[in-house]
Design a protein around this motif. Sequence first.
Motif, PDB file in Angstrom:
ATOM      1  N   ALA A 175      22.886  55.247  41.667  1.00  0.00           N
ATOM      2  CA  ALA A 175      22.550  56.435  40.869  1.00  0.00           C
ATOM      3  C   ALA A 175      23.237  56.443  39.503  1.00  0.00           C
ATOM      4  CB  ALA A 175      22.935  57.697  41.640  1.00  0.00           C
ATOM      5  N   GLY A 176      23.970  55.373  39.215  1.00  0.00           N
ATOM      6  CA  GLY A 176      24.604  55.309  37.904  1.00  0.00           C
ATOM      7  C   GLY A 176      26.108  55.138  37.907  1.00  0.00           C
ATOM      8  N   GLY A 177      26.699  55.050  39.094  1.00  0.00           N
ATOM      9  CA  GLY A 177      28.136  54.822  39.170  1.00  0.00           C
ATOM     10  C   GLY A 177      28.483  53.460  38.592  1.00  0.00           C
ATOM     11  N   ASP A 178      29.658  53.340  38.028  1.00  0.00           N
ATOM     12  CA  ASP A 178      30.081  52.093  37.376  1.00  0.00           C
ATOM     13  C   ASP A 178      30.885  51.220  38.334  1.00  0.00           C
ATOM     14  OD1 ASP A 178      31.094  50.091  35.796  1.00  0.00           O
ATOM     15  OD2 ASP A 178      31.968  51.423  34.274  1.00  0.00           O
ATOM     16  N   PRO A 179      30.326  50.085  38.772  1.00  0.00           N
ATOM     17  CA  PRO A 179      31.046  49.221  39.706  1.00  0.00           C
ATOM     18  C   PRO A 179      32.306  48.603  39.110  1.00  0.00           C
ATOM     19  CG  PRO A 179      29.046  48.141  38.943  1.00  0.00           C
ATOM     20  CD  PRO A 179      28.962  49.580  38.501  1.00  0.00           C
ATOM     21  N   VAL A 180      32.313  48.370  37.807  1.00  0.00           N
ATOM     22  CA  VAL A 180      33.488  47.797  37.154  1.00  0.00           C
ATOM     23  C   VAL A 180      34.622  48.822  37.179  1.00  0.00           C
ATOM     24  CG1 VAL A 180      34.462  46.935  35.000  1.00  0.00           C
ATOM     25  CG2 VAL A 180      32.131  46.282  35.670  1.00  0.00           C
ATOM     26  N   HIS A 181      34.297  50.062  36.872  1.00  0.00           N
ATOM     27  CA  HIS A 181      35.283  51.143  36.918  1.00  0.00           C
ATOM     28  C   HIS A 181      35.822  51.297  38.337  1.00  0.00           C
ATOM     29  CE1 HIS A 181      37.205  55.021  36.150  1.00  0.00           C
ATOM     30  NE2 HIS A 181      36.558  55.531  37.176  1.00  0.00           N
ATOM     31  N   LEU A 182      34.912  51.221  39.317  1.00  0.00           N
ATOM     32  CA  LEU A 182      35.307  51.343  40.718  1.00  0.00           C
ATOM     33  C   LEU A 182      36.315  50.266  41.090  1.00  0.00           C
ATOM     34  CD1 LEU A 182      34.978  52.487  43.598  1.00  0.00           C
ATOM     35  CD2 LEU A 182      33.038  50.917  43.898  1.00  0.00           C
ATOM     36  N   GLU A 183      35.995  49.021  40.770  1.00  0.00           N
ATOM     37  CA  GLU A 183      36.891  47.913  41.112  1.00  0.00           C
ATOM     38  C   GLU A 183      38.240  48.038  40.405  1.00  0.00           C
ATOM     39  OE1 GLU A 183      35.033  43.971  42.160  1.00  0.00           O
ATOM     40  OE2 GLU A 183      33.599  44.651  40.647  1.00  0.00           O
ATOM     41  N   THR A 184      38.218  48.463  39.166  1.00  0.00           N
ATOM     42  CA  THR A 184      39.463  48.620  38.402  1.00  0.00           C
ATOM     43  C   THR A 184      40.352  49.693  39.013  1.00  0.00           C
ATOM     44  OG1 THR A 184      38.386  47.938  36.335  1.00  0.00           O
ATOM     45  CG2 THR A 184      40.432  49.200  36.148  1.00  0.00           C
ATOM     46  N   GLU A 185      39.750  50.826  39.350  1.00  0.00           N
ATOM     47  CA  GLU A 185      40.514  51.928  39.929  1.00  0.00           C
ATOM     48  C   GLU A 185      41.046  51.595  41.318  1.00  0.00           C
ATOM     49  OE1 GLU A 185      41.258  55.297  38.586  1.00  0.00           O
ATOM     50  OE2 GLU A 185      41.072  53.822  36.979  1.00  0.00           O
ATOM     51  N   LEU A 186      40.264  50.846  42.091  1.00  0.00           N
ATOM     52  CA  LEU A 186      40.702  50.483  43.437  1.00  0.00           C
ATOM     53  C   LEU A 186      41.914  49.549  43.417  1.00  0.00           C
ATOM     54  CD1 LEU A 186      37.301  49.973  45.294  1.00  0.00           C
ATOM     55  CD2 LEU A 186      38.988  51.775  45.703  1.00  0.00           C
ATOM     56  N   LYS A 187      42.093  48.833  42.326  1.00  0.00           N
ATOM     57  CA  LYS A 187      43.234  47.928  42.221  1.00  0.00           C
ATOM     58  C   LYS A 187      44.553  48.691  42.221  1.00  0.00           C
ATOM     59  CE  LYS A 187      40.867  44.104  39.916  1.00  0.00           C
ATOM     60  NZ  LYS A 187      40.739  43.296  38.671  1.00  0.00           N
ATOM     61  N   LYS A 188      44.505  49.981  41.917  1.00  0.00           N
ATOM     62  CA  LYS A 188      45.710  50.801  41.910  1.00  0.00           C
ATOM     63  C   LYS A 188      46.316  50.917  43.303  1.00  0.00           C
ATOM     64  CE  LYS A 188      44.368  53.721  37.960  1.00  0.00           C
ATOM     65  NZ  LYS A 188      44.052  55.120  37.534  1.00  0.00           N
ATOM     66  N   LEU A 189      45.520  50.591  44.317  1.00  0.00           N
ATOM     67  CA  LEU A 189      46.005  50.657  45.692  1.00  0.00           C
ATOM     68  C   LEU A 189      46.851  49.428  46.036  1.00  0.00           C
ATOM     69  CD1 LEU A 189      42.707  51.837  47.443  1.00  0.00           C
ATOM     70  CD2 LEU A 189      44.800  53.201  47.199  1.00  0.00           C
ATOM     71  N   ASN A 190      46.813  48.435  45.151  1.00  0.00           N
ATOM     72  CA  ASN A 190      47.552  47.183  45.370  1.00  0.00           C
ATOM     73  C   ASN A 190      47.157  46.503  46.679  1.00  0.00           C
ATOM     74  OD1 ASN A 190      49.192  47.281  42.978  1.00  0.00           O
ATOM     75  ND2 ASN A 190      50.409  48.894  43.957  1.00  0.00           N
ATOM     76  N   MET A 191      45.851  46.473  46.929  1.00  0.00           N
ATOM     77  CA  MET A 191      45.321  45.833  48.123  1.00  0.00           C
ATOM     78  C   MET A 191      44.289  44.770  47.780  1.00  0.00           C
ATOM     79  SD  MET A 191      44.542  49.337  50.266  1.00  0.00           S
ATOM     80  CE  MET A 191      43.473  48.463  51.401  1.00  0.00           C
ATOM     81  N   GLY A 228      36.954  54.978  47.215  1.00  0.00           N
ATOM     82  CA  GLY A 228      35.885  54.613  46.291  1.00  0.00           C
ATOM     83  C   GLY A 228      34.912  55.748  46.061  1.00  0.00           C
ATOM     84  N   ALA A 229      34.569  56.471  47.108  1.00  0.00           N
ATOM     85  CA  ALA A 229      33.648  57.608  46.962  1.00  0.00           C
ATOM     86  C   ALA A 229      34.271  58.662  46.049  1.00  0.00           C
ATOM     87  CB  ALA A 229      33.332  58.205  48.328  1.00  0.00           C
ATOM     88  N   ALA A 230      35.553  58.931  46.235  1.00  0.00           N
ATOM     89  CA  ALA A 230      36.238  59.920  45.400  1.00  0.00           C
ATOM     90  C   ALA A 230      36.263  59.477  43.939  1.00  0.00           C
ATOM     91  CB  ALA A 230      37.667  60.123  45.915  1.00  0.00           C
ATOM     92  N   ILE A 231      36.494  58.192  43.716  1.00  0.00           N
ATOM     93  CA  ILE A 231      36.530  57.652  42.352  1.00  0.00           C
ATOM     94  C   ILE A 231      35.173  57.799  41.665  1.00  0.00           C
ATOM     95  CG2 ILE A 231      36.655  55.475  41.033  1.00  0.00           C
ATOM     96  CD1 ILE A 231      38.837  54.597  43.101  1.00  0.00           C
ATOM     97  N   LEU A 232      34.099  57.427  42.370  1.00  0.00           N
ATOM     98  CA  LEU A 232      32.762  57.478  41.767  1.00  0.00           C
ATOM     99  C   LEU A 232      32.274  58.907  41.540  1.00  0.00           C
ATOM    100  CD1 LEU A 232      31.041  54.564  43.718  1.00  0.00           C
ATOM    101  CD2 LEU A 232      31.687  54.593  41.294  1.00  0.00           C
ATOM    102  N   LEU A 233      32.612  59.813  42.437  1.00  0.00           N
ATOM    103  CA  LEU A 233      32.198  61.215  42.251  1.00  0.00           C
ATOM    104  C   LEU A 233      32.855  61.798  41.003  1.00  0.00           C
ATOM    105  CD1 LEU A 233      32.290  62.413  45.955  1.00  0.00           C
ATOM    106  CD2 LEU A 233      30.254  62.230  44.503  1.00  0.00           C
ATOM    107  N   GLU A 234      34.095  61.406  40.748  1.00  0.00           N
ATOM    108  CA  GLU A 234      34.763  61.884  39.537  1.00  0.00           C
ATOM    109  C   GLU A 234      34.140  61.222  38.304  1.00  0.00           C
ATOM    110  OE1 GLU A 234      39.277  62.692  38.361  1.00  0.00           O
ATOM    111  OE2 GLU A 234      38.857  60.536  38.439  1.00  0.00           O
ATOM    112  N   GLN A 235      33.897  59.911  38.393  1.00  0.00           N
ATOM    113  CA  GLN A 235      33.313  59.191  37.250  1.00  0.00           C
ATOM    114  C   GLN A 235      31.923  59.733  36.891  1.00  0.00           C
ATOM    115  OE1 GLN A 235      31.097  55.707  37.779  1.00  0.00           O
ATOM    116  NE2 GLN A 235      30.425  56.347  35.756  1.00  0.00           N
ATOM    117  N   LEU A 236      31.160  60.147  37.900  1.00  0.00           N
ATOM    118  CA  LEU A 236      29.808  60.679  37.680  1.00  0.00           C
ATOM    119  C   LEU A 236      29.845  62.156  37.273  1.00  0.00           C
ATOM    120  CD1 LEU A 236      28.004  58.942  40.674  1.00  0.00           C
ATOM    121  CD2 LEU A 236      27.498  58.585  38.246  1.00  0.00           C
ATOM    122  N   GLN A 237      31.044  62.708  37.194  1.00  0.00           N
ATOM    123  CA  GLN A 237      31.250  64.106  36.771  1.00  0.00           C
ATOM    124  C   GLN A 237      30.457  65.105  37.620  1.00  0.00           C
ATOM    125  OE1 GLN A 237      30.218  63.463  32.530  1.00  0.00           O
ATOM    126  NE2 GLN A 237      32.392  63.775  32.074  1.00  0.00           N
TER     127      GLN A 237
END
Length: 290
Positions: free
Chosen positions: A24-40, A183-192
């Motif tokens: 629906a328009g979520g940014d996969p690059v943004h998702l991957e970048t933000e998920l890296k904050k988990l250090n996993m 990831g769902a929380a990240i994308l919902l925020e990114q999609l405003q």
Amino acid sequence: MRTLYFDCFSGISGDMVIGALIDAGGDPVHLETELKKLNMENEYELTFNKVVKNGITSTKFDVLLTSDVHSHDHGHSHDHSHDHEHSHDHDHEHSHSHDHGHSHDHGHEHSDNHHHTHNHDHRSYKKIVELIQSAGYSNRVEGHALSIFKKIGQAEGKIHGVALEDVHFHEVGAVDSIIDIVGAAILLEQLQIDRIKSSAIPVGSGKIHIDHGIYPVPAPATLEILLGIPIAESQVKGELATPTGAAIVAVLVEAFCTLPAMKVQSIGYGAGTKTFPKHPNVLRVIIGEE
């Protein structure tokens, strides 16, 4: 008011939510970048592929565990072996092995597109909370992720007779479940997204095979999570709603209704792992202004 509507005509799982939001328009690059904050990031790989389910082009999201890449049939589920096939044979194409808290291999016939049978050590509820809190996310992302995990933890604790702090997540604690929820929380925020609404939740029918034996659909934890939420009848054999998918709607949805009046701005389809003869195994999200 920017509203997102979950049209769950084929159920819902964590990986289907991620796939639909990306579609629906979520940014996969943004998702991957933000998920890296988990250090996993050394524990998994993410894949996004376009697939056609009964004539509907959709996005299939998978979390491939680094240690399992060569040994798993990622039919992948979310999270659950994840809110993903979690060893469920999710007929959903969610193959979640929900083992939230206890290795429930919900043979989720959800086929949540995550077909992982994770062999990771169990993660305690407390450790998951610390992991998310130490990542440095916005209050909204952190709050949503923690609330969803708490909902699953409380259900697992009640079913297994243990206190929330003593719950250990095999499935939900698995990497793919953490990825699906955060990831769902990240994308919902990114999609405003300002408001989330949803259809009633079909849970499927039949039985599933989990670590504790053969269970009826919906699995006990999933049903507990959906307490007070409208469940829709479904003739599909298999588990259509996984614990992760159920928890996402239970925590974030403010109204369960038919499609609200809105000016539609984007539409997304997230694919499940399984394919049904006459039923597209996808989750549809509709975003627009109310």
